[in-house]
Design a protein around this motif. Structure first.
Motif, PDB file in Angstrom:
ATOM      1  N   ALA A 125      81.651  80.988  20.474  1.00  0.00           N
ATOM      2  CA  ALA A 125      82.797  80.618  20.426  1.00  0.00           C
ATOM      3  C   ALA A 125      82.982  79.568  19.211  1.00  0.00           C
ATOM      4  CB  ALA A 125      83.108  79.626  21.556  1.00  0.00           C
ATOM      5  N   ASP A 126      81.903  78.734  18.872  1.00  0.00           N
ATOM      6  CA  ASP A 126      81.696  77.810  17.902  1.00  0.00           C
ATOM      7  C   ASP A 126      81.837  78.711  16.572  1.00  0.00           C
ATOM      8  OD1 ASP A 126      81.239  74.961  16.940  1.00  0.00           O
ATOM      9  OD2 ASP A 126      79.316  76.063  15.916  1.00  0.00           O
ATOM     10  N   PHE A 127      81.019  79.824  16.277  1.00  0.00           N
ATOM     11  CA  PHE A 127      81.109  80.465  15.218  1.00  0.00           C
ATOM     12  C   PHE A 127      82.561  80.895  14.891  1.00  0.00           C
ATOM     13  CE2 PHE A 127      80.529  84.932  13.512  1.00  0.00           C
ATOM     14  CZ  PHE A 127      80.239  84.570  12.235  1.00  0.00           C
ATOM     15  N   GLN A 128      83.395  81.380  16.222  1.00  0.00           N
ATOM     16  CA  GLN A 128      84.520  81.971  15.627  1.00  0.00           C
ATOM     17  C   GLN A 128      85.507  80.965  15.556  1.00  0.00           C
ATOM     18  OE1 GLN A 128      85.808  84.958  18.636  1.00  0.00           O
ATOM     19  NE2 GLN A 128      84.026  86.204  18.700  1.00  0.00           N
ATOM     20  N   TYR A 129      85.512  79.625  16.155  1.00  0.00           N
ATOM     21  CA  TYR A 129      86.200  78.559  15.995  1.00  0.00           C
ATOM     22  C   TYR A 129      85.960  78.389  14.243  1.00  0.00           C
ATOM     23  CZ  TYR A 129      88.269  74.045  15.882  1.00  0.00           C
ATOM     24  OH  TYR A 129      88.924  72.943  15.507  1.00  0.00           O
ATOM     25  N   LYS A 130      84.997  78.375  14.036  1.00  0.00           N
ATOM     26  CA  LYS A 130      84.736  77.939  12.530  1.00  0.00           C
ATOM     27  C   LYS A 130      85.211  79.037  11.608  1.00  0.00           C
ATOM     28  CE  LYS A 130      80.443  75.203  13.249  1.00  0.00           C
ATOM     29  NZ  LYS A 130      79.115  74.936  12.972  1.00  0.00           N
ATOM     30  N   THR A 154      81.378  82.003  41.974  1.00  0.00           N
ATOM     31  CA  THR A 154      81.131  83.297  43.009  1.00  0.00           C
ATOM     32  C   THR A 154      81.835  83.266  44.375  1.00  0.00           C
ATOM     33  OG1 THR A 154      79.163  81.825  44.087  1.00  0.00           O
ATOM     34  CG2 THR A 154      78.619  83.138  42.002  1.00  0.00           C
ATOM     35  N   GLY A 155      82.570  82.131  44.529  1.00  0.00           N
ATOM     36  CA  GLY A 155      83.504  82.120  45.602  1.00  0.00           C
ATOM     37  C   GLY A 155      82.657  81.105  46.823  1.00  0.00           C
ATOM     38  N   HIS A 156      81.626  80.828  46.496  1.00  0.00           N
ATOM     39  CA  HIS A 156      80.656  80.159  47.276  1.00  0.00           C
ATOM     40  C   HIS A 156      80.079  79.043  46.775  1.00  0.00           C
ATOM     41  CE1 HIS A 156      81.040  83.487  50.160  1.00  0.00           C
ATOM     42  NE2 HIS A 156      80.771  84.309  48.925  1.00  0.00           N
ATOM     43  N   CYS A 157      80.688  78.413  45.910  1.00  0.00           N
ATOM     44  CA  CYS A 157      80.298  77.209  45.107  1.00  0.00           C
ATOM     45  C   CYS A 157      80.609  75.745  45.712  1.00  0.00           C
ATOM     46  CB  CYS A 157      80.802  77.392  43.843  1.00  0.00           C
ATOM     47  SG  CYS A 157      80.357  78.752  42.905  1.00  0.00           S
ATOM     48  N   CYS A 158      79.854  74.785  45.092  1.00  0.00           N
ATOM     49  CA  CYS A 158      79.842  73.378  45.652  1.00  0.00           C
ATOM     50  C   CYS A 158      81.259  72.818  45.037  1.00  0.00           C
ATOM     51  CB  CYS A 158      78.625  72.587  45.219  1.00  0.00           C
ATOM     52  SG  CYS A 158      78.333  72.485  43.316  1.00  0.00           S
ATOM     53  N   ASP A 159      81.485  71.747  45.332  1.00  0.00           N
ATOM     54  CA  ASP A 159      82.865  71.069  44.788  1.00  0.00           C
ATOM     55  C   ASP A 159      82.549  70.736  43.164  1.00  0.00           C
ATOM     56  OD1 ASP A 159      83.661  70.919  47.240  1.00  0.00           O
ATOM     57  OD2 ASP A 159      83.141  69.044  47.620  1.00  0.00           O
ATOM     58  N   TRP A 160      81.418  70.573  42.855  1.00  0.00           N
ATOM     59  CA  TRP A 160      81.064  70.084  41.543  1.00  0.00           C
ATOM     60  C   TRP A 160      81.476  71.497  40.708  1.00  0.00           C
ATOM     61  CZ3 TRP A 160      77.413  71.968  37.794  1.00  0.00           C
ATOM     62  CH2 TRP A 160      77.438  71.159  36.675  1.00  0.00           C
ATOM     63  N   CYS A 161      80.955  72.543  41.046  1.00  0.00           N
ATOM     64  CA  CYS A 161      81.106  73.842  40.290  1.00  0.00           C
ATOM     65  C   CYS A 161      82.621  74.115  40.300  1.00  0.00           C
ATOM     66  CB  CYS A 161      80.292  74.837  40.880  1.00  0.00           C
ATOM     67  SG  CYS A 161      78.713  74.773  40.621  1.00  0.00           S
ATOM     68  N   GLU A 162      83.269  74.041  41.509  1.00  0.00           N
ATOM     69  CA  GLU A 162      84.718  74.485  41.659  1.00  0.00           C
ATOM     70  C   GLU A 162      85.543  73.579  40.687  1.00  0.00           C
ATOM     71  OE1 GLU A 162      86.085  76.816  43.166  1.00  0.00           O
ATOM     72  OE2 GLU A 162      84.467  77.690  44.528  1.00  0.00           O
ATOM     73  N   ALA A 163      85.195  72.458  40.473  1.00  0.00           N
ATOM     74  CA  ALA A 163      86.093  71.602  39.920  1.00  0.00           C
ATOM     75  C   ALA A 163      86.029  72.006  38.268  1.00  0.00           C
ATOM     76  CB  ALA A 163      85.451  69.971  39.713  1.00  0.00           C
ATOM     77  N   LEU A 164      85.024  72.663  37.692  1.00  0.00           N
ATOM     78  CA  LEU A 164      84.730  73.331  36.311  1.00  0.00           C
ATOM     79  C   LEU A 164      85.455  74.562  36.095  1.00  0.00           C
ATOM     80  CD1 LEU A 164      81.013  72.299  36.019  1.00  0.00           C
ATOM     81  CD2 LEU A 164      83.079  71.159  34.819  1.00  0.00           C
ATOM     82  N   VAL A 165      85.679  75.243  37.229  1.00  0.00           N
ATOM     83  CA  VAL A 165      86.339  76.724  37.146  1.00  0.00           C
ATOM     84  C   VAL A 165      87.742  76.453  36.415  1.00  0.00           C
ATOM     85  CG1 VAL A 165      87.434  78.545  38.490  1.00  0.00           C
ATOM     86  CG2 VAL A 165      85.259  77.605  39.197  1.00  0.00           C
ATOM     87  N   GLY A 166      87.772  77.546  35.206  1.00  0.00           N
ATOM     88  CA  GLY A 166      89.378  77.311  34.596  1.00  0.00           C
ATOM     89  C   GLY A 166      88.966  78.009  33.324  1.00  0.00           C
ATOM     90  N   GLU A 167      89.966  78.007  32.767  1.00  0.00           N
ATOM     91  CA  GLU A 167      90.110  78.801  31.382  1.00  0.00           C
ATOM     92  C   GLU A 167      90.705  77.454  30.155  1.00  0.00           C
ATOM     93  OE1 GLU A 167      92.968  81.911  28.951  1.00  0.00           O
ATOM     94  OE2 GLU A 167      91.936  82.431  30.810  1.00  0.00           O
ATOM     95  N   TYR A 168      89.744  77.493  29.101  1.00  0.00           N
ATOM     96  CA  TYR A 168      89.999  76.555  28.239  1.00  0.00           C
ATOM     97  C   TYR A 168      89.987  76.917  26.858  1.00  0.00           C
ATOM     98  CZ  TYR A 168      87.884  74.056  32.609  1.00  0.00           C
ATOM     99  OH  TYR A 168      87.620  73.720  33.826  1.00  0.00           O
ATOM    100  N   ASP A 169      90.864  76.041  26.074  1.00  0.00           N
ATOM    101  CA  ASP A 169      90.698  76.470  24.657  1.00  0.00           C
ATOM    102  C   ASP A 169      89.589  75.512  23.995  1.00  0.00           C
ATOM    103  OD1 ASP A 169      93.149  77.818  24.548  1.00  0.00           O
ATOM    104  OD2 ASP A 169      94.456  76.007  24.291  1.00  0.00           O
ATOM    105  N   TYR A 170      88.816  76.410  23.228  1.00  0.00           N
ATOM    106  CA  TYR A 170      87.720  75.731  22.537  1.00  0.00           C
ATOM    107  C   TYR A 170      88.186  75.344  21.228  1.00  0.00           C
ATOM    108  CZ  TYR A 170      83.142  75.330  20.470  1.00  0.00           C
ATOM    109  OH  TYR A 170      81.896  74.948  20.026  1.00  0.00           O
ATOM    110  N   PRO A 171      87.682  73.802  20.893  1.00  0.00           N
ATOM    111  CA  PRO A 171      86.662  73.079  21.645  1.00  0.00           C
ATOM    112  C   PRO A 171      87.398  72.234  22.578  1.00  0.00           C
ATOM    113  CG  PRO A 171      86.910  72.420  19.431  1.00  0.00           C
ATOM    114  CD  PRO A 171      87.901  73.536  19.558  1.00  0.00           C
ATOM    115  N   TYR A 172      88.591  71.691  22.141  1.00  0.00           N
ATOM    116  CA  TYR A 172      89.204  70.550  22.634  1.00  0.00           C
ATOM    117  C   TYR A 172      89.256  70.426  24.102  1.00  0.00           C
ATOM    118  CZ  TYR A 172      89.492  69.802  17.644  1.00  0.00           C
ATOM    119  OH  TYR A 172      89.418  69.873  16.319  1.00  0.00           O
TER     120      TYR A 172
END
Length: 461
Positions: free
Chosen positions: A157-162, A174-192
């Motif tokens: 991702a860093d290489f292609q951004y450059k 995986t569908g059986h994650c903790c709250d911490w993991c679930e909060a990180l699930v998503g799609e993000y524009d790199y890097p910001y």
């Protein structure tokens, strides 16, 4: 078979016979890929290696039930390094195919090995009871293996951004994650938009992190002076990136060599110290009796014992000698330790005129006590750096000690100017400093030539 070879063979056997690995490799070769397969590959290899450790490592394999730093370093760097090679190559190839399918003819880059993480694992398992650290050879191994894919995602991702592209980072649960993991699930524009913890994973976490190549920006690249994202621009950026990777690889190899050298030095010092302590302890038991006998003989033969306070080498001094002798003779530390015969050492001084007679009187008294002089080195000769009679004596029970015979003048020269010159010469390189080395040698010979040679000295041999 040594432990490293055994672990390597067991892992290779499991890898070769794994139907899951064969299936994942076939999919890669057929171009039928998705990022999740890289994680499957990593998890499979992590579990495979953890099982190899479980089946082949046990507390009774290690001295005192503890893994030394050197052994831990070799085990983890060899095995985790192998996993890194396999997983990073597989992940790179998957990313390359995904790039092409997205219409970007850009090859994937290989993530750097997380050496600091391996080093931390080595430190945690070293010199502790194996039963206390056995868990480190299980889940942390699996976690490390899957993190290689995460590192590949981040590196690309860093290489292609450059390169001027707009990559995205996707975290899936995986569908059986903790709250911490679930909060990180998503799609993000790199890097910001990427959360700081998106690449992190806790123990037993099987979430996946993926990279999706995005569209290109336009304009002129201020670094390459080429039209941004033109083939020329991309080729130049890749060339620069590969040069950076190569330089980093050279640096890593250098650090690896230094780390291995330090590890070996640490282990050798530890072993030499143990051997020194053992030898000193053995001689401590017989030293009082030998010292008492020598004092008696010295008094009887009108001699004077000097340097009694230094009769037993210190542990530090003996450790250094074991290490230096082993290195110089290219022998094991055990052999070097056994070959050292002056751990217990004495000096008797006799008048020059009675020197030879007194020497043979001592030999007669030794014979009566069952002592046997097994080695004699007589250097009372012209042109010698050192003048004296050095002997090695067996007390009759296999305990050896050194006994030096000196005249008042020879001991004065030895402990005075000769010692100073010797210490100056000792630190020189015999090849690089040959001129200075030989000059000091000649100075020592000249000094020793001032020592009178006792009459009849040729009889001592």
């Amino acid at each position: 078979m040594d432990i490293i070879s055994k672990l390597r063979d067991e892992f290779n056997n499991k890898y070769t016979n794994s139907s899951k690995i064969k299936n994942l490799v076939e999919k890669l070769e057929n171009g039928d890929v998705e990022y999740g397969q890289a994680h499957e590959f990593a998890i499979e290899l992590g579990e495979m290696l953890a099982n190899v450790f479980k089946e082949n490592l046990s507390v009774d394999m290690f001295p005192d039930g503890k893994i030394s730093y050197g052994i831990a370093d070799k085990i983890l760097n060899e095995t985790l390094g192998k996993n890194y090679d396999l997983i990073s190559d597989y992940s790179r190839d998957i990313q390359t195919i995904i790039n092409k399918k997205a219409g970007f003819n850009i090859k994937c880059v290989r993530a750097e090995k997380n050496q600091s993480r391996i080093d931390n694992m080595v430190k945690k398992v070293s010199d502790d009871n194996f039963e206390n650290v056995q868990w480190m050879f299980d889940e942390p191994v699996k976690n490390f293996s899957q993190s290689i894919v995460d590192d590949t995602v981040k590196a690309n991702a860093d290489f292609q951004y450059k390169l001027g592209m707009q990559p995205k980072i996707i975290r899936k649960s995986t569908g059986h994650c903790c709250d911490w993991c679930e909060a990180l699930v998503g799609e993000y524009d790199y890097p910001y938009e990427v959360p700081p913890d998106v690449y992190r994973r806790h123990r037993f976490c099987r979430c996946t992190v993926e990279h999706r190549p995005g569209g290109k920006k336009v304009g002129t690249n201020i670094h390459t002076k080429k039209i941004m994202n033109s083939q020329e621009d991309i080729d130049e950026r890749i060339r620069r990136y590969e040069k950076e990777i190569k330089e980093n690889e050279i640096t890593r190899e250098k650090r690896k060599s230094e780390r291995i050298k330090k590890s070996e030095e640490f282990e050798n010092n530890k072993k030499a110290t143990h051997l020194a302590s053992k030898r000193i302890q053995e001689l401590n038991e017989v030293e009082p009796s030998i010292t008492s006998n020598l004092k008696e003989i010295s008094k009887k033969t009108n001699g004077k014992m000097v340097g009694l306070e230094y009769r037993l080498k210190s542990k530090e001094s003996l450790t250094r000698k074991i290490l230096s002798d082993a290195k110089e003779a290219d022998i094991s530390l055990e052999s070097a330790s056994k070959n050292i015969k002056d751990i217990l050492r004495y000096t008797i001084v006799y008048d020059e005129k009675d020197f030879v007679k007194s020497y043979f009187d001592v030999i007669d008294d030794f014979n009566k006590k069952g002592y046997n002089t097994i080695r004699i080195k007589n250097t009372f000769k012209d042109g010698q750096v050192y003048k004296g009679v050095n002997t090695i004596v067996d007390d009759g029970n296999g305990n050896l000690f050194e006994l030096q015979y000196h005249t008042p003048k020879s001991i004065e020269v030895k402990e005075g100017g000769l010692h100073t010159l010797y210490e100056q010469q000792r630190i020189l390189d015999k090849i690089k400093d040959i001129d200075e080395y030989n000059k000091l040698k000649n100075d020592m010979i000249e000094l020793s030539n001032t020592i009178p040679i006792p009459d009849g000295i040729e009889r001592i041999k």
